[in-house]
Design a protein around this motif. Structure first.
Motif, PDB file in Angstrom:
ATOM      1  N   GLU A  56       0.834  -1.205   0.000  1.00 15.41           N
ATOM      2  CA  GLU A  56       0.000   0.000   0.000  1.00 15.41           C
ATOM      3  C   GLU A  56       0.872   1.259   0.000  1.00 15.41           C
ATOM      4  O   GLU A  56       0.553   2.237  -0.672  1.00 15.41           O
ATOM      5  CB  GLU A  56      -0.932  -0.003   1.210  1.00 15.41           C
ATOM      6  CG  GLU A  56      -1.998  -1.071   1.137  1.00 15.41           C
ATOM      7  CD  GLU A  56      -2.885  -1.114   2.365  1.00 15.41           C
ATOM      8  OE1 GLU A  56      -3.074  -0.056   3.009  1.00 15.41           O
ATOM      9  OE2 GLU A  56      -3.396  -2.187   2.673  1.00 15.41           O
ATOM     10  N   GLU A  60       1.078   4.108  -2.911  1.00 14.80           N
ATOM     11  CA  GLU A  60       0.794   5.504  -2.556  1.00 14.80           C
ATOM     12  C   GLU A  60       1.928   6.422  -3.025  1.00 14.80           C
ATOM     13  O   GLU A  60       1.673   7.507  -3.551  1.00 14.80           O
ATOM     14  CB  GLU A  60       0.591   5.641  -1.049  1.00 14.80           C
ATOM     15  CG  GLU A  60       0.165   7.019  -0.608  1.00 14.80           C
ATOM     16  CD  GLU A  60      -1.182   7.448  -1.143  1.00 14.80           C
ATOM     17  OE1 GLU A  60      -1.328   8.640  -1.463  1.00 14.80           O
ATOM     18  OE2 GLU A  60      -2.087   6.604  -1.258  1.00 14.80           O
ATOM     19  N   ARG A 150      -7.307   2.059  11.202  1.00 18.25           N
ATOM     20  CA  ARG A 150      -7.116   1.696   9.792  1.00 18.25           C
ATOM     21  C   ARG A 150      -7.204   2.942   8.905  1.00 18.25           C
ATOM     22  O   ARG A 150      -6.366   3.152   8.023  1.00 18.25           O
ATOM     23  CB  ARG A 150      -8.162   0.666   9.353  1.00 18.25           C
ATOM     24  CG  ARG A 150      -7.920   0.120   7.946  1.00 18.25           C
ATOM     25  CD  ARG A 150      -9.110  -0.648   7.412  1.00 18.25           C
ATOM     26  NE  ARG A 150     -10.281   0.179   7.195  1.00 18.25           N
ATOM     27  CZ  ARG A 150     -10.421   1.051   6.180  1.00 18.25           C
ATOM     28  NH1 ARG A 150      -9.451   1.215   5.305  1.00 18.25           N
ATOM     29  NH2 ARG A 150     -11.522   1.757   6.045  1.00 18.25           N
ATOM     30  N   VAL A 154      -4.128   4.927   6.566  1.00 17.78           N
ATOM     31  CA  VAL A 154      -4.228   5.341   5.163  1.00 17.78           C
ATOM     32  C   VAL A 154      -3.818   6.811   5.030  1.00 17.78           C
ATOM     33  O   VAL A 154      -3.035   7.172   4.148  1.00 17.78           O
ATOM     34  CB  VAL A 154      -5.654   5.112   4.618  1.00 17.78           C
ATOM     35  CG1 VAL A 154      -5.834   5.751   3.244  1.00 17.78           C
ATOM     36  CG2 VAL A 154      -5.968   3.621   4.560  1.00 17.78           C
ATOM     37  N   ARG A 157      -0.040   7.174   5.506  1.00 12.15           N
ATOM     38  CA  ARG A 157       0.719   6.763   4.315  1.00 12.15           C
ATOM     39  C   ARG A 157       0.753   7.890   3.290  1.00 12.15           C
ATOM     40  O   ARG A 157       1.790   8.171   2.685  1.00 12.15           O
ATOM     41  CB  ARG A 157       0.084   5.530   3.676  1.00 12.15           C
ATOM     42  CG  ARG A 157       0.548   4.251   4.220  1.00 12.15           C
ATOM     43  CD  ARG A 157       0.026   3.049   3.437  1.00 12.15           C
ATOM     44  NE  ARG A 157       0.058   1.922   4.332  1.00 12.15           N
ATOM     45  CZ  ARG A 157      -0.991   1.442   4.978  1.00 12.15           C
ATOM     46  NH1 ARG A 157      -2.191   1.941   4.781  1.00 12.15           N
ATOM     47  NH2 ARG A 157      -0.856   0.427   5.800  1.00 12.15           N
ATOM     48  N   THR A 158      -0.402   8.521   3.092  1.00 16.35           N
ATOM     49  CA  THR A 158      -0.482   9.636   2.146  1.00 16.35           C
ATOM     50  C   THR A 158       0.429  10.779   2.588  1.00 16.35           C
ATOM     51  O   THR A 158       1.191  11.321   1.780  1.00 16.35           O
ATOM     52  CB  THR A 158      -1.932  10.133   2.025  1.00 16.35           C
ATOM     53  OG1 THR A 158      -2.746   9.048   1.568  1.00 16.35           O
ATOM     54  CG2 THR A 158      -2.051  11.296   1.067  1.00 16.35           C
TER      55      THR A 158
END
Length: 176
Positions: A56, A60, A150, A154, A157-158
């Motif tokens: 992931e 990204e 969760r 995300v 990560r961005t």
């Protein structure tokens, strides 16, 4: 009937137009709506080297860089090589409640990266990037908090991919 009353529609339209102009004038921008970065042309052909390119985090990074004008190419066509380490996620308790359960968490996501020229010479030595977030915990809502973690992962990560991109852009701009 009021003989000198202004109609409501033009007043509302004028107010709405004024609000939009004020927001645009002050530099207001929606979260995540960034403009393309100014990477020098010589840095726009990159190759990604990572242990897991389909993770992931790897996806990204590829998406963030591509959205900012970078073309991912094979190693022999690249002008620069981005070496990306795995993401490391950790969670620790910040405070406890009266029942000795975690009341707040600190979430940390880290990754190391470096940039080489196509010749193999290191341009940017290995550096680390990190994103830290805090969240409150409700021990009675375990499922909801797991979903919140969760979602935060995300977002982290961005932000981590954007941080790496900004650092590379800054370095490339200062090197040119």
């Amino acid at each position: 009937y009021e003989p000198y009353a202004m109609p409501r529609l033009p007043l509302r339209t004028a107010f709405l137009l004024g609000a939009v102009l004020i927001l645009a004038g002050c530099g207001f921008q929606l979260r995540g709506a960034s403009t393309a970065t100014a990477l020098p042309e010589s840095w726009r052909q990159m190759h990604l080297v990572t242990g897991n390119p389909n993770s992931e985090f790897g996806r990204e990074v590829k998406a963030r860089f591509a959205a900012n004008g970078i073309t991912w190419v094979d190693r022999d066509e690249a002008t620069h090589i981005l070496r990306l380490g795995p993401e490391n996620f950790s969670q620790r308790n910040l405070s406890l409640n009266a029942e000795a359960r975690a009341a707040e968490f600190e979430l940390t996501m880290r990754a190391n990266f470096s940039v080489d020229e196509a010749s193999g010479e290191e341009v940017m030595e290995t550096a680390g990037a990190a994103v830290i977030k805090q969240m409150e915990n409700d021990p009675r809502n375990v499922v909801g908090k797991a979903e919140e973690i969760r979602i935060l992962k995300v977002e982290m990560r961005t932000e981590l991919a954007q941080q790496i991109l900004r650092r590379i852009v800054f370095y490339a701009a200062s090197a040119e």
